[in-house]
Structure formats: structure tokens, C-alpha cells
Design an enzyme around this catalytic site. Structure first.
Site, PDB file in Angstrom:
ATOM      1  CD1 TRP A  96      -1.806   2.333   1.686  1.00  0.00           C
ATOM      2  CD2 TRP A  96      -3.281   0.931   0.774  1.00  0.00           C
ATOM      3  NE1 TRP A  96      -2.974   3.029   1.523  1.00  0.00           N
ATOM      4  CE2 TRP A  96      -3.906   2.191   0.965  1.00  0.00           C
ATOM      5  CE3 TRP A  96      -4.010  -0.115   0.214  1.00  0.00           C
ATOM      6  CZ2 TRP A  96      -5.233   2.427   0.613  1.00  0.00           C
ATOM      7  CZ3 TRP A  96      -5.332   0.126  -0.131  1.00  0.00           C
ATOM      8  CH2 TRP A  96      -5.928   1.377   0.070  1.00  0.00           C
TER       9      TRP A  96
ATOM     10  CG  HIS B 166      -3.234  -3.359   7.465  1.00  0.00           C
ATOM     11  ND1 HIS B 166      -4.551  -3.678   7.714  1.00  0.00           N
ATOM     12  CD2 HIS B 166      -2.775  -2.767   8.593  1.00  0.00           C
ATOM     13  CE1 HIS B 166      -4.871  -3.278   8.934  1.00  0.00           C
ATOM     14  NE2 HIS B 166      -3.817  -2.719   9.482  1.00  0.00           N
TER      15      HIS B 166
ATOM     16  CG  HIS C  71      -4.522  -7.414   5.436  1.00  0.00           C
ATOM     17  ND1 HIS C  71      -4.269  -7.175   4.104  1.00  0.00           N
ATOM     18  CD2 HIS C  71      -5.317  -6.388   5.847  1.00  0.00           C
ATOM     19  CE1 HIS C  71      -4.859  -6.054   3.729  1.00  0.00           C
ATOM     20  NE2 HIS C  71      -5.513  -5.564   4.766  1.00  0.00           N
TER      21      HIS C  71
ATOM     22  CG  ASP D 277      -8.583  -4.175   7.591  1.00  0.00           C
ATOM     23  OD1 ASP D 277      -7.397  -4.512   7.450  1.00  0.00           O
ATOM     24  OD2 ASP D 277      -9.189  -3.425   6.802  1.00  0.00           O
TER      25      ASP D 277
ATOM     26  CG  HIS E  66      -7.083  -0.746   9.906  1.00  0.00           C
ATOM     27  ND1 HIS E  66      -5.817  -0.205   9.813  1.00  0.00           N
ATOM     28  CD2 HIS E  66      -7.566  -0.793   8.623  1.00  0.00           C
ATOM     29  CE1 HIS E  66      -5.544   0.065   8.549  1.00  0.00           C
ATOM     30  NE2 HIS E  66      -6.586  -0.272   7.812  1.00  0.00           N
TER      31      HIS E  66
ATOM     32  CG  HIS F 236     -12.242   0.185   6.090  1.00  0.00           C
ATOM     33  ND1 HIS F 236     -11.824   0.555   4.835  1.00  0.00           N
ATOM     34  CD2 HIS F 236     -11.401  -0.820   6.478  1.00  0.00           C
ATOM     35  CE1 HIS F 236     -10.782  -0.181   4.479  1.00  0.00           C
ATOM     36  NE2 HIS F 236     -10.508  -1.032   5.458  1.00  0.00           N
TER      37      HIS F 236
END
Length: 209
Positions: free
Chosen positions: A20, A50, A54, A56, A60, A161
């Protein structure tokens, strides 16, 4: 896909894998060699939590959210349903209403024909925030996806999220689903037991039911 055989759907962690933007890349080294120690090789890693496939933890993206060690491991073991959504560039309640999600519990989205661990994707599917309330209404409590995030790379609000977290839906990202057929599977994607963590790499496997 052969019934009874466990299939690995994990992105391998390698020193040349993509990460990322701005995150800590994955790095594995032999900190101590057998020649140095006289008895054993001892590896060491440095990585963002991450990287690769993975989970979360809610912490997070939410300061008040549960940390990794506070999550129930049973969330990450059990029946899962894979659905093919490769025809969509944006996905929310309207599109998902066309799928049978009854009894799914854990839902894995096959969004991409390829997932190259060595190349960070320039773009990937948009999951709209109305996905959270809808998935909760049909009984889904874990969402897995085959791209780096349930939100876009440039998102700061992380609306999806938060939508998932607010509706009790746990998140697994960067699965490898290109060769997985739609259907129901046994699923295991256990995070490491890292106390206080915001996430963890997982080893994700499926077995056709």
C-alpha cells in the site's frame, strides 16, 4: 475445484511484493544463519500488518474499535460463500440483491480475474457504503475481498470500512480468488494473536463443500 482438498487463497509474502502506498513493505531476512549460530537459522520480518492477505481489526479505522486479540477466532473459521462480481466496477445493495446470500455468514467477493501480488492495482472495485447495512440484514458477519481494501486507495473517510464495522461485519482483504468457483466452502483465515494490533496477515484456505 476438487471436493475435500484444501486450497490456498493467500497472497504469498515475498520481498518483492507490492505494498500500500506509504506503508512499510514486507521484508524477510535471516537475522542469524546456521553458520553464525552453529546450530540453527533464525529468520526475522519487518512489515505492515496489512501486507498480503490480511484481516482488519475494527481498531484499524476506529479508535474505540476492538483490537485483534479481542476478536473471536470463530469469526474466521467456518462456512463461506464465494460469489462472482467481476462484472461490476461498483458494488452495493442494488447489485447484491441479485444474489442468494441466505445462510452465507461469511461472504467472499470474487471481483478480479487477476490479483498480482507484485503489482499494486491502479484501480479496483468500489464498494459503496450501503453494503454494510444490507449485508447485516441478510446475516453476513464477515466480508472477504480479493483487492487491497474495501475502500478506494485515496479515501480518507473510509466510509465502507466504517459501514461494515458499524454493522458488525469483519473484513479480510487481498484474497486470491481468481481460480475459485462460486459456491459454498469451508473457510479458514486465522489472524496471528498479536496483542493490541490493528490487523494481521492471515493464511487463508478454502475447501469445497
Amino acid at each position: 475445484m476438487e471436493t475435500g482438498r484444501w486450497i490456498d487463497i493467500t497472497q504469498p509474502l515475498t520481498n518483492d511484493m507490492a505494498h500500500w502506498p506509504g506503508d512499510t513493505p514486507f521484508r524477510f531476512d535471516l537475522g542469524v544463519t546456521k553458520e553464525q549460530s552453529g546450530s540453527v537459522n533464525i529468520g526475522e520480518i519487518r512489515t505492515s500488518l496489512h501486507m498480503g492477505t490480511h484481516a482488519d481489526a475494527p481498531f484499524h479505522f476506529d479508535e474505540a474499535g476492538k483490537k485483534l486479540h479481542e476478536l473471536d477466532v470463530n469469526t474466521y473459521i467456518g462456512r463461506a460463500r464465494i460469489i462472482d462480481v467481476t462484472m461490476y466496477t461498483s458494488l452495493g445493495q442494488n447489485e447484491l440483491e441479485g444474489y442468494d446470500l441466505e445462510g452465507a455468514g461469511r461472504l467472499l467477493l470474487k471481483t478480479s480475474e487477476t490479483n498480482n501480488p507484485l503489482v499494486f492495482p491502479e484501480s479496483f472495485i468500489e464498494l459503496r457504503p450501503d453494503i454494510g447495512p444490507y449485508l447485516k440484514s441478510v446475516g453476513v458477519f464477515l466480508l472477504g475481498i480479493d483487492v487491497p481494501s474495501v475502500d478506494r486507495t485515496d479515501s480518507k473517510e473510509l466510509q465502507t470500512h466504517h459501514s461494515l464495522g458499524d454493522n458488525g461485519i469483519h473484513i479480510v482483504e487481498n484474497l486470491m480468488l481468481a481460480d475459485a468457483e462460486p459456491g459454498d466452502y469451508e473457510f479458514i483465515a486465522l489472524p496471528l494473536a498479536i496483542h493490541g494490533a490493528d490487523g494481521s496477515p492471515v493464511r487463508a484456505v478454502i475447501r469445497k463443500i
